[in-house]
Design an enzyme around this catalytic site. Sequence first.
Site, mmCIF file in Angstrom:
data_model
loop_
_atom_site.group_PDB
_atom_site.id
_atom_site.type_symbol
_atom_site.label_atom_id
_atom_site.label_comp_id
_atom_site.label_asym_id
_atom_site.label_seq_id
_atom_site.Cartn_x
_atom_site.Cartn_y
_atom_site.Cartn_z
ATOM 1 N N GLN A 1 0.839 -1.197 0.000
ATOM 2 C CA GLN A 1 0.000 0.000 0.000
ATOM 3 C C GLN A 1 0.878 1.252 0.000
ATOM 4 O O GLN A 1 1.527 1.565 1.002
ATOM 5 C CB GLN A 1 -0.871 -0.023 1.258
ATOM 6 C CG GLN A 1 -1.863 1.098 1.365
ATOM 7 C CD GLN A 1 -2.570 1.074 2.715
ATOM 8 O OE1 GLN A 1 -1.993 0.680 3.721
ATOM 9 N NE2 GLN A 1 -3.810 1.485 2.752
ATOM 10 N N SER B 1 1.219 6.399 2.577
ATOM 11 C CA SER B 1 1.914 7.365 3.432
ATOM 12 C C SER B 1 3.117 7.982 2.736
ATOM 13 O O SER B 1 3.828 7.308 1.982
ATOM 14 C CB SER B 1 2.416 6.689 4.701
ATOM 15 O OG SER B 1 1.375 6.061 5.364
ATOM 16 N N SER C 1 4.863 -1.377 4.174
ATOM 17 C CA SER C 1 5.004 -2.785 4.565
ATOM 18 C C SER C 1 4.977 -3.654 3.318
ATOM 19 O O SER C 1 4.189 -3.411 2.396
ATOM 20 C CB SER C 1 3.849 -3.206 5.483
ATOM 21 O OG SER C 1 3.717 -2.317 6.547
ATOM 22 N N GLU D 1 -9.157 -1.469 5.944
ATOM 23 C CA GLU D 1 -7.874 -1.675 6.630
ATOM 24 C C GLU D 1 -8.099 -1.772 8.142
ATOM 25 O O GLU D 1 -7.548 -2.644 8.807
ATOM 26 C CB GLU D 1 -6.928 -0.513 6.308
ATOM 27 C CG GLU D 1 -5.598 -0.601 7.043
ATOM 28 C CD GLU D 1 -4.589 0.446 6.579
ATOM 29 O OE1 GLU D 1 -5.005 1.483 6.023
ATOM 30 O OE2 GLU D 1 -3.390 0.218 6.777
ATOM 31 N N GLU E 1 -4.829 8.509 17.811
ATOM 32 C CA GLU E 1 -5.396 9.862 17.945
ATOM 33 C C GLU E 1 -6.375 10.140 16.802
ATOM 34 O O GLU E 1 -7.470 10.684 17.018
ATOM 35 C CB GLU E 1 -4.275 10.921 17.931
ATOM 36 C CG GLU E 1 -3.365 10.906 19.155
ATOM 37 C CD GLU E 1 -2.241 9.874 19.045
ATOM 38 O OE1 GLU E 1 -2.202 9.138 18.045
ATOM 39 O OE2 GLU E 1 -1.429 9.790 19.970
#
Length: 396
Positions: free
Chosen positions: A114, A117, A150, A233, A366
Amino acid sequence: MSTASIEELRSRTRALLSEHDPATTDPLDFLRARFDAGLAWVHFPVGLGGLGAPRALQAAVDAELAAADAPDNDPRRIGIGLGMAAPTILRYGTAAQQARWLRPLWTGEEVWCQLFSEPGAGSDLAALATRAVPSAEGVWTVDGQKVWTSSAHTARWAILIARTDPALPKHQGITYFVCDMTDPGVEVRPLRQITGEAEFNEVFLTGVRIPDSHRLGAVGEGWQVAQTTLNNERVSIGGQRTPREGGLVGIVSDTWRSRPELRTPELHQRLLKHWVDAEVLRLTGERLRQQLTVGQPGPEGAGTKLGFARLAQELTGFEVELLAEEGLSYDDWTMVRPELVDFNGREAGYRYLRAKGNSIEGGTSEILRNIIAERVLGLPAEPRTDKDVPWKDLAQ
Ligand SMILES: Cc1cc2nc3c(=O)[nH]c(=O)nc-3n(C[C@H](O)[C@H](O)[C@H](O)COP(=O)(O)OP(=O)(O)OC[C@H]3O[C@@H](n4cnc5c(N)ncnc54)[C@H](O)[C@@H]3O)c2cc1C
Protein backbone atom coordinates in the site's frame (compact mmCIF):
# COMPACT_ATOMS: atom_id res chain seq x y z
CA MET A 1 -26.00 -18.68 -8.87
CA SER A 2 -26.54 -15.30 -7.19
CA THR A 3 -27.08 -16.63 -3.71
CA ALA A 4 -26.09 -19.98 -2.24
CA SER A 5 -27.44 -21.86 0.72
CA ILE A 6 -25.29 -23.59 3.28
CA GLU A 7 -26.21 -26.98 1.78
CA GLU A 8 -25.05 -25.90 -1.69
CA LEU A 9 -21.79 -24.62 -0.25
CA ARG A 10 -21.18 -27.85 1.61
CA SER A 11 -21.83 -29.95 -1.46
CA ARG A 12 -19.56 -27.71 -3.58
CA THR A 13 -16.86 -27.99 -0.93
CA ARG A 14 -17.13 -31.79 -0.97
CA ALA A 15 -17.01 -31.81 -4.76
CA LEU A 16 -13.85 -29.69 -4.66
CA LEU A 17 -12.26 -32.07 -2.18
CA SER A 18 -13.17 -35.15 -4.19
CA GLU A 19 -11.85 -33.67 -7.46
CA HIS A 20 -8.66 -32.31 -5.86
CA ASP A 21 -7.46 -34.60 -3.12
CA PRO A 22 -5.59 -32.27 -0.72
CA ALA A 23 -3.14 -35.04 0.12
CA THR A 24 -1.89 -35.34 -3.44
CA THR A 25 -2.72 -32.00 -5.12
CA ASP A 26 -0.09 -29.27 -5.36
CA PRO A 27 -1.13 -26.62 -2.78
CA LEU A 28 -1.21 -23.80 -5.33
CA ASP A 29 -3.30 -25.88 -7.74
CA PHE A 30 -5.69 -26.58 -4.88
CA LEU A 31 -6.03 -22.87 -4.07
CA ARG A 32 -6.65 -22.03 -7.72
CA ALA A 33 -9.31 -24.74 -7.94
CA ARG A 34 -10.89 -23.46 -4.73
CA PHE A 35 -11.03 -19.96 -6.18
CA ASP A 36 -12.56 -21.22 -9.40
CA ALA A 37 -15.18 -23.17 -7.43
CA GLY A 38 -16.32 -19.92 -5.79
CA LEU A 39 -15.17 -21.05 -2.35
CA ALA A 40 -12.35 -18.55 -1.81
CA TRP A 41 -14.51 -15.72 -0.41
CA VAL A 42 -18.08 -16.85 -0.94
CA HIS A 43 -19.51 -13.33 -0.74
CA PHE A 44 -17.58 -12.24 -3.84
CA PRO A 45 -19.40 -12.50 -7.19
CA VAL A 46 -19.48 -15.62 -9.31
CA GLY A 47 -16.33 -15.81 -11.45
CA LEU A 48 -14.30 -13.81 -8.93
CA GLY A 49 -13.76 -16.51 -6.35
CA GLY A 50 -17.21 -16.31 -4.82
CA LEU A 51 -20.84 -17.27 -5.22
CA GLY A 52 -22.60 -14.07 -4.17
CA ALA A 53 -23.45 -15.87 -0.91
CA PRO A 54 -23.79 -14.31 2.53
CA ARG A 55 -20.33 -13.64 3.94
CA ALA A 56 -21.25 -15.42 7.16
CA LEU A 57 -21.32 -18.76 5.31
CA GLN A 58 -17.57 -18.64 4.70
CA ALA A 59 -16.92 -20.09 8.15
CA ALA A 60 -18.71 -23.36 7.24
CA VAL A 61 -16.61 -23.74 4.07
CA ASP A 62 -13.39 -22.98 5.95
CA ALA A 63 -14.22 -25.49 8.68
CA GLU A 64 -14.95 -28.24 6.16
CA LEU A 65 -11.71 -27.58 4.27
CA ALA A 66 -9.66 -27.42 7.46
CA ALA A 67 -11.12 -30.73 8.63
CA ALA A 68 -9.98 -32.26 5.33
CA ASP A 69 -6.48 -30.84 5.87
CA ALA A 70 -6.77 -28.79 2.69
CA PRO A 71 -4.01 -26.25 1.96
CA ASP A 72 -4.85 -22.67 2.82
CA ASN A 73 -3.35 -19.34 1.83
CA ASP A 74 -1.48 -17.44 4.52
CA PRO A 75 -3.55 -14.34 5.34
CA ARG A 76 -0.65 -12.84 7.28
CA ARG A 77 1.56 -12.88 4.20
CA ILE A 78 -1.06 -11.42 1.90
CA GLY A 79 -2.91 -9.27 4.43
CA ILE A 80 -2.74 -6.02 2.46
CA GLY A 81 -4.05 -7.71 -0.68
CA LEU A 82 -6.85 -9.50 1.11
CA GLY A 83 -7.78 -6.78 3.56
CA MET A 84 -7.31 -3.62 1.53
CA ALA A 85 -6.70 -4.08 -2.20
CA ALA A 86 -9.34 -6.75 -2.83
CA PRO A 87 -12.39 -4.89 -1.44
CA THR A 88 -11.29 -1.75 -3.28
CA ILE A 89 -10.82 -3.59 -6.59
CA LEU A 90 -14.17 -5.28 -6.09
CA ARG A 91 -15.93 -1.98 -5.54
CA TYR A 92 -14.13 0.26 -8.06
CA GLY A 93 -12.37 -2.05 -10.51
CA THR A 94 -13.53 -2.75 -14.04
CA ALA A 95 -14.39 -6.33 -14.99
CA ALA A 96 -10.99 -6.67 -16.68
CA GLN A 97 -9.15 -5.38 -13.60
CA GLN A 98 -11.05 -7.71 -11.30
CA ALA A 99 -10.37 -10.69 -13.55
CA ARG A 100 -6.64 -9.87 -13.76
CA TRP A 101 -5.89 -9.17 -10.12
CA LEU A 102 -8.20 -10.98 -7.73
CA ARG A 103 -7.28 -14.63 -8.37
CA PRO A 104 -3.48 -14.38 -7.88
CA LEU A 105 -4.11 -11.99 -5.01
CA TRP A 106 -6.24 -14.52 -3.19
CA THR A 107 -4.03 -17.54 -3.91
CA GLY A 108 -1.01 -15.57 -2.66
CA GLU A 109 0.84 -15.84 -5.98
CA GLU A 110 1.00 -12.04 -6.08
CA VAL A 111 1.63 -10.00 -2.93
CA TRP A 112 0.28 -6.44 -2.64
CA CYS A 113 1.49 -3.40 -0.74
CA GLN A 114 0.00 0.00 0.00
CA LEU A 115 1.71 3.18 -1.27
CA PHE A 116 -0.26 5.75 0.70
CA SER A 117 1.91 7.36 3.43
CA GLU A 118 4.52 9.96 2.53
CA PRO A 119 7.14 11.84 4.58
CA GLY A 120 4.78 14.85 4.74
CA ALA A 121 1.45 13.05 4.55
CA GLY A 122 0.59 10.36 7.12
CA SER A 123 -2.32 11.27 9.34
CA ASP A 124 -3.01 14.12 6.94
CA LEU A 125 -2.99 11.69 4.04
CA ALA A 126 -4.83 14.05 1.70
CA ALA A 127 -1.79 16.36 1.80
CA LEU A 128 0.19 13.89 -0.32
CA ALA A 129 2.63 15.29 -2.89
CA THR A 130 3.41 12.34 -5.18
CA ARG A 131 2.40 13.55 -8.65
CA ALA A 132 0.79 11.60 -11.47
CA VAL A 133 0.81 13.48 -14.77
CA PRO A 134 -0.77 12.29 -18.03
CA SER A 135 2.13 11.84 -20.45
CA ALA A 136 1.72 9.69 -23.54
CA GLU A 137 -1.72 8.61 -24.68
CA GLY A 138 -3.26 6.49 -21.95
CA VAL A 139 -0.19 6.63 -19.69
CA TRP A 140 0.49 8.47 -16.40
CA THR A 141 3.97 9.33 -15.20
CA VAL A 142 4.41 9.18 -11.44
CA ASP A 143 7.08 10.89 -9.34
CA GLY A 144 7.31 11.02 -5.56
CA GLN A 145 8.28 9.25 -2.37
CA LYS A 146 6.29 6.93 -0.15
CA VAL A 147 7.28 5.72 3.30
CA TRP A 148 6.57 2.96 5.86
CA THR A 149 5.49 0.66 3.03
CA SER A 150 5.00 -2.79 4.56
CA SER A 151 5.84 -5.70 2.24
CA ALA A 152 7.07 -3.46 -0.61
CA HIS A 153 10.10 -5.77 -0.86
CA THR A 154 7.93 -8.80 -1.61
CA ALA A 155 5.07 -7.10 -3.44
CA ARG A 156 4.27 -7.46 -7.11
CA TRP A 157 1.52 -4.81 -7.03
CA ALA A 158 0.77 -1.70 -5.01
CA ILE A 159 -2.31 0.37 -4.43
CA LEU A 160 -1.16 3.95 -4.86
CA ILE A 161 -2.73 7.36 -4.43
CA ALA A 162 -1.21 10.33 -6.23
CA ARG A 163 -2.00 13.97 -6.89
CA THR A 164 -3.35 14.57 -10.37
CA ASP A 165 -4.61 18.15 -9.98
CA PRO A 166 -2.66 20.47 -7.63
CA ALA A 167 -5.03 23.35 -8.42
CA LEU A 168 -7.88 21.65 -6.58
CA PRO A 169 -8.32 21.45 -2.78
CA LYS A 170 -6.30 18.59 -1.32
CA HIS A 171 -9.08 15.99 -1.13
CA GLN A 172 -10.27 16.57 -4.68
CA GLY A 173 -7.17 16.38 -6.84
CA ILE A 174 -6.17 12.82 -5.95
CA THR A 175 -6.43 9.72 -8.17
CA TYR A 176 -6.09 6.05 -7.22
CA PHE A 177 -3.86 3.69 -9.23
CA VAL A 178 -2.42 0.21 -9.17
CA CYS A 179 1.36 0.31 -9.56
CA ASP A 180 3.45 -2.56 -10.88
CA MET A 181 6.32 -2.79 -8.38
CA THR A 182 8.56 -4.42 -11.01
CA ASP A 183 8.34 -1.40 -13.33
CA PRO A 184 11.40 0.79 -14.03
CA GLY A 185 11.59 3.77 -11.66
CA VAL A 186 10.27 1.92 -8.58
CA GLU A 187 13.03 1.74 -5.97
CA VAL A 188 12.45 -0.01 -2.64
CA ARG A 189 14.82 0.69 0.28
CA PRO A 190 14.52 -1.08 3.64
CA LEU A 191 13.72 0.91 6.78
CA ARG A 192 14.86 -0.76 9.98
CA GLN A 193 12.38 -0.71 12.83
CA ILE A 194 12.68 -0.66 16.62
CA THR A 195 12.46 -4.49 16.51
CA GLY A 196 15.63 -4.64 14.38
CA GLU A 197 13.73 -5.96 11.38
CA ALA A 198 12.92 -4.10 8.19
CA GLU A 199 9.38 -5.14 7.57
CA PHE A 200 8.63 -1.85 5.89
CA ASN A 201 10.41 0.33 3.35
CA GLU A 202 10.83 3.67 1.67
CA VAL A 203 9.65 3.60 -1.92
CA PHE A 204 10.97 6.11 -4.45
CA LEU A 205 8.96 6.58 -7.62
CA THR A 206 10.88 8.21 -10.45
CA GLY A 207 9.18 8.57 -13.80
CA VAL A 208 7.13 5.43 -13.23
CA ARG A 209 4.76 4.87 -16.14
CA ILE A 210 1.33 3.59 -15.13
CA PRO A 211 -1.20 2.78 -17.85
CA ASP A 212 -4.58 4.44 -17.46
CA SER A 213 -6.06 0.93 -17.46
CA HIS A 214 -4.50 0.61 -13.97
CA ARG A 215 -6.57 3.46 -12.56
CA LEU A 216 -9.24 2.53 -9.98
CA GLY A 217 -12.23 4.88 -10.04
CA ALA A 218 -12.52 8.22 -11.81
CA VAL A 219 -9.73 10.76 -12.20
CA GLY A 220 -9.84 13.07 -9.17
CA GLU A 221 -11.93 10.70 -7.08
CA GLY A 222 -9.06 8.88 -5.44
CA TRP A 223 -9.94 10.14 -1.98
CA GLN A 224 -13.35 8.45 -2.07
CA VAL A 225 -11.77 5.24 -3.39
CA ALA A 226 -9.16 5.41 -0.61
CA GLN A 227 -11.92 5.57 2.00
CA THR A 228 -12.98 2.07 0.98
CA THR A 229 -9.40 0.89 1.46
CA LEU A 230 -8.98 2.66 4.81
CA ASN A 231 -12.28 1.48 6.29
CA ASN A 232 -11.41 -2.08 5.30
CA GLU A 233 -7.87 -1.68 6.63
CA ARG A 234 -9.12 -0.87 10.13
CA VAL A 235 -11.42 -3.87 10.14
CA SER A 236 -8.72 -6.12 8.80
CA ILE A 237 -6.19 -5.02 11.44
CA GLY A 238 -8.54 -4.80 14.41
CA GLY A 239 -11.34 -7.20 13.56
CA GLN A 240 -9.61 -10.51 13.02
CA ARG A 241 -11.46 -13.56 14.28
CA THR A 242 -9.79 -15.13 17.30
CA PRO A 243 -11.05 -17.86 19.59
CA ARG A 244 -11.70 -17.04 23.24
CA GLU A 245 -8.31 -16.59 24.94
CA GLY A 246 -6.62 -16.64 21.54
CA GLY A 247 -3.79 -14.39 20.37
CA LEU A 248 -1.76 -12.35 22.85
CA VAL A 249 -4.03 -12.90 25.83
CA GLY A 250 -3.64 -16.64 25.27
CA ILE A 251 0.16 -16.43 25.27
CA VAL A 252 0.17 -14.44 28.51
CA SER A 253 -2.44 -16.68 30.17
CA ASP A 254 -0.41 -19.77 29.29
CA THR A 255 2.67 -18.26 30.95
CA TRP A 256 0.59 -17.36 33.99
CA ARG A 257 -0.70 -20.91 34.34
CA SER A 258 2.60 -22.66 33.76
CA ARG A 259 4.83 -20.35 35.85
CA PRO A 260 3.25 -20.00 39.33
CA GLU A 261 6.49 -18.55 40.72
CA LEU A 262 5.89 -15.36 38.68
CA ARG A 263 2.48 -14.60 40.14
CA THR A 264 1.61 -11.76 42.50
CA PRO A 265 -1.89 -10.65 43.63
CA GLU A 266 -1.40 -7.30 41.87
CA LEU A 267 -0.46 -8.96 38.57
CA HIS A 268 -3.42 -11.27 38.99
CA GLN A 269 -5.83 -8.33 39.13
CA ARG A 270 -4.27 -6.80 36.05
CA LEU A 271 -4.32 -10.03 34.07
CA LEU A 272 -8.02 -10.47 34.84
CA LYS A 273 -8.73 -6.96 33.58
CA HIS A 274 -6.80 -7.61 30.34
CA TRP A 275 -8.56 -10.94 29.92
CA VAL A 276 -11.98 -9.26 30.19
CA ASP A 277 -10.91 -6.48 27.81
CA ALA A 278 -9.74 -9.09 25.30
CA GLU A 279 -13.08 -10.86 25.49
CA VAL A 280 -15.01 -7.60 25.04
CA LEU A 281 -12.89 -6.77 22.01
CA ARG A 282 -13.34 -10.26 20.58
CA LEU A 283 -17.12 -10.03 20.89
CA THR A 284 -17.17 -6.49 19.49
CA GLY A 285 -15.19 -7.77 16.51
CA GLU A 286 -17.72 -10.57 16.09
CA ARG A 287 -20.55 -8.02 15.99
CA LEU A 288 -18.65 -5.95 13.45
CA ARG A 289 -18.20 -9.00 11.23
CA GLN A 290 -21.94 -9.63 11.43
CA GLN A 291 -22.59 -6.04 10.32
CA LEU A 292 -20.17 -6.67 7.47
CA THR A 293 -22.34 -9.48 6.15
CA VAL A 294 -24.78 -6.80 5.04
CA GLY A 295 -22.41 -4.24 3.56
CA GLN A 296 -19.11 -2.41 3.48
CA PRO A 297 -17.51 -1.52 6.81
CA GLY A 298 -18.26 1.97 8.04
CA PRO A 299 -16.28 4.15 10.43
CA GLU A 300 -17.15 1.80 13.34
CA GLY A 301 -14.09 -0.31 12.44
CA ALA A 302 -12.04 2.52 13.96
CA GLY A 303 -13.23 1.33 17.39
CA THR A 304 -11.93 -2.22 17.06
CA LYS A 305 -8.64 -1.04 15.54
CA LEU A 306 -8.20 1.40 18.44
CA GLY A 307 -9.08 -1.25 21.02
CA PHE A 308 -6.79 -3.82 19.39
CA ALA A 309 -3.80 -1.44 19.50
CA ARG A 310 -4.38 -0.45 23.12
CA LEU A 311 -4.84 -4.03 24.29
CA ALA A 312 -1.81 -5.29 22.36
CA GLN A 313 0.39 -2.65 24.00
CA GLU A 314 -1.03 -3.31 27.47
CA LEU A 315 -0.70 -7.08 27.16
CA THR A 316 2.82 -7.05 25.75
CA GLY A 317 3.89 -4.60 28.50
CA PHE A 318 2.27 -6.86 31.08
CA GLU A 319 4.08 -9.90 29.66
CA VAL A 320 7.49 -8.19 29.94
CA GLU A 321 6.73 -7.23 33.55
CA LEU A 322 5.47 -10.69 34.40
CA LEU A 323 8.63 -12.31 33.06
CA ALA A 324 10.81 -9.82 34.99
CA GLU A 325 14.48 -10.03 33.92
CA GLU A 326 13.73 -12.74 31.42
CA GLY A 327 11.26 -10.34 29.77
CA LEU A 328 14.08 -7.89 29.07
CA SER A 329 16.12 -10.33 26.99
CA TYR A 330 15.85 -9.94 23.24
CA ASP A 331 16.06 -12.95 21.00
CA ASP A 332 17.48 -11.65 17.73
CA TRP A 333 18.58 -8.24 16.47
CA THR A 334 19.63 -9.49 13.07
CA MET A 335 18.51 -7.14 10.34
CA VAL A 336 16.14 -9.20 8.21
CA ARG A 337 13.40 -8.28 5.78
CA PRO A 338 10.68 -10.68 6.88
CA GLU A 339 7.79 -11.75 4.70
CA LEU A 340 5.37 -11.48 7.58
CA VAL A 341 5.02 -10.15 11.10
CA ASP A 342 5.47 -13.15 13.38
CA PHE A 343 3.83 -11.70 16.46
CA ASN A 344 3.21 -14.95 18.28
CA GLY A 345 6.24 -16.99 17.25
CA ARG A 346 8.80 -14.69 18.89
CA GLU A 347 9.72 -13.80 22.45
CA ALA A 348 8.10 -11.27 24.78
CA GLY A 349 10.65 -8.55 24.01
CA TYR A 350 9.87 -8.68 20.30
CA ARG A 351 6.12 -8.54 20.92
CA TYR A 352 6.57 -5.55 23.25
CA LEU A 353 8.56 -3.55 20.69
CA ARG A 354 6.46 -4.53 17.68
CA ALA A 355 3.21 -3.63 19.43
CA LYS A 356 4.40 -0.01 19.59
CA GLY A 357 3.61 0.23 15.88
CA ASN A 358 0.05 -1.01 16.37
CA SER A 359 -1.14 2.42 17.47
CA ILE A 360 0.46 4.03 14.39
CA GLU A 361 -0.03 1.64 11.44
CA GLY A 362 -3.43 1.75 9.74
CA GLY A 363 -4.14 5.17 11.26
CA THR A 364 -2.89 6.46 14.60
CA SER A 365 -5.00 6.07 17.72
CA GLU A 366 -5.40 9.86 17.95
CA ILE A 367 -6.84 10.01 14.45
CA LEU A 368 -9.12 7.05 15.11
CA ARG A 369 -10.49 8.86 18.16
CA ASN A 370 -11.20 11.83 15.90
CA ILE A 371 -13.03 9.54 13.46
CA ILE A 372 -15.09 8.00 16.25
CA ALA A 373 -15.91 11.43 17.66
CA GLU A 374 -16.94 12.93 14.34
CA ARG A 375 -18.28 10.09 12.23
CA VAL A 376 -19.68 7.64 14.79
CA LEU A 377 -20.75 9.93 17.66
CA GLY A 378 -21.52 12.98 15.52
CA LEU A 379 -19.54 15.40 17.71
CA PRO A 380 -18.34 18.71 16.23
CA ALA A 381 -15.48 18.33 13.73
CA GLU A 382 -11.93 19.61 14.23
CA PRO A 383 -11.50 23.04 12.61
CA ARG A 384 -10.09 22.52 9.09
CA THR A 385 -8.95 25.74 7.54
CA ASP A 386 -7.25 24.12 4.54
CA LYS A 387 -10.23 22.15 3.25
CA ASP A 388 -11.15 24.51 0.42
CA VAL A 389 -7.71 25.88 -0.41
CA PRO A 390 -6.05 24.65 -3.64
CA TRP A 391 -3.34 22.11 -2.70
CA LYS A 392 -0.67 24.12 -4.55
CA ASP A 393 -1.34 27.12 -2.26
CA LEU A 394 -0.89 25.16 0.99
CA ALA A 395 2.36 25.46 2.94
CA GLN A 396 4.42 22.45 1.77
C1 LIG B 1 4.40 -0.79 11.36
C2 LIG B 1 3.86 0.20 10.39
C3 LIG B 1 3.48 -0.20 9.13
C4 LIG B 1 2.98 0.72 8.21
N1 LIG B 1 2.64 0.27 6.96
C5 LIG B 1 2.21 1.16 6.03
C6 LIG B 1 1.94 0.72 4.69
O1 LIG B 1 2.08 -0.44 4.37
N2 LIG B 1 1.55 1.62 3.78
C7 LIG B 1 1.37 2.94 4.11
O2 LIG B 1 0.97 3.71 3.22
N3 LIG B 1 1.63 3.40 5.37
C8 LIG B 1 2.05 2.53 6.34
N4 LIG B 1 2.33 2.97 7.61
C9 LIG B 1 2.26 4.41 7.89
C10 LIG B 1 1.16 4.82 8.84
O3 LIG B 1 -0.11 4.71 8.24
C11 LIG B 1 1.47 6.27 9.25
O4 LIG B 1 2.67 6.23 9.99
C12 LIG B 1 0.37 6.88 10.11
O5 LIG B 1 -0.76 7.14 9.32
C13 LIG B 1 0.82 8.16 10.84
O6 LIG B 1 1.35 9.09 9.96
P1 LIG B 1 2.75 9.81 10.28
O7 LIG B 1 3.74 8.72 10.59
O8 LIG B 1 3.04 10.72 9.13
O9 LIG B 1 2.52 10.64 11.62
P2 LIG B 1 1.92 12.09 11.75
O10 LIG B 1 0.72 12.19 10.88
O11 LIG B 1 3.00 13.09 11.57
O12 LIG B 1 1.45 12.09 13.25
C14 LIG B 1 2.35 12.31 14.36
C15 LIG B 1 1.50 12.32 15.64
O13 LIG B 1 0.56 13.41 15.62
C16 LIG B 1 -0.76 12.93 15.81
N5 LIG B 1 -1.71 13.72 15.02
C17 LIG B 1 -1.59 14.11 13.74
N6 LIG B 1 -2.68 14.80 13.35
C18 LIG B 1 -3.52 14.83 14.42
C19 LIG B 1 -4.83 15.39 14.65
N7 LIG B 1 -5.49 16.05 13.70
N8 LIG B 1 -5.39 15.20 15.87
C20 LIG B 1 -4.73 14.52 16.85
N9 LIG B 1 -3.49 13.99 16.70
C21 LIG B 1 -2.90 14.14 15.49
C22 LIG B 1 -0.71 11.49 15.30
O14 LIG B 1 -1.76 10.72 15.80
C23 LIG B 1 0.65 11.05 15.79
O15 LIG B 1 0.60 10.66 17.13
C24 LIG B 1 2.84 2.07 8.56
C25 LIG B 1 3.24 2.51 9.84
C26 LIG B 1 3.75 1.58 10.75
C27 LIG B 1 4.16 2.07 12.11
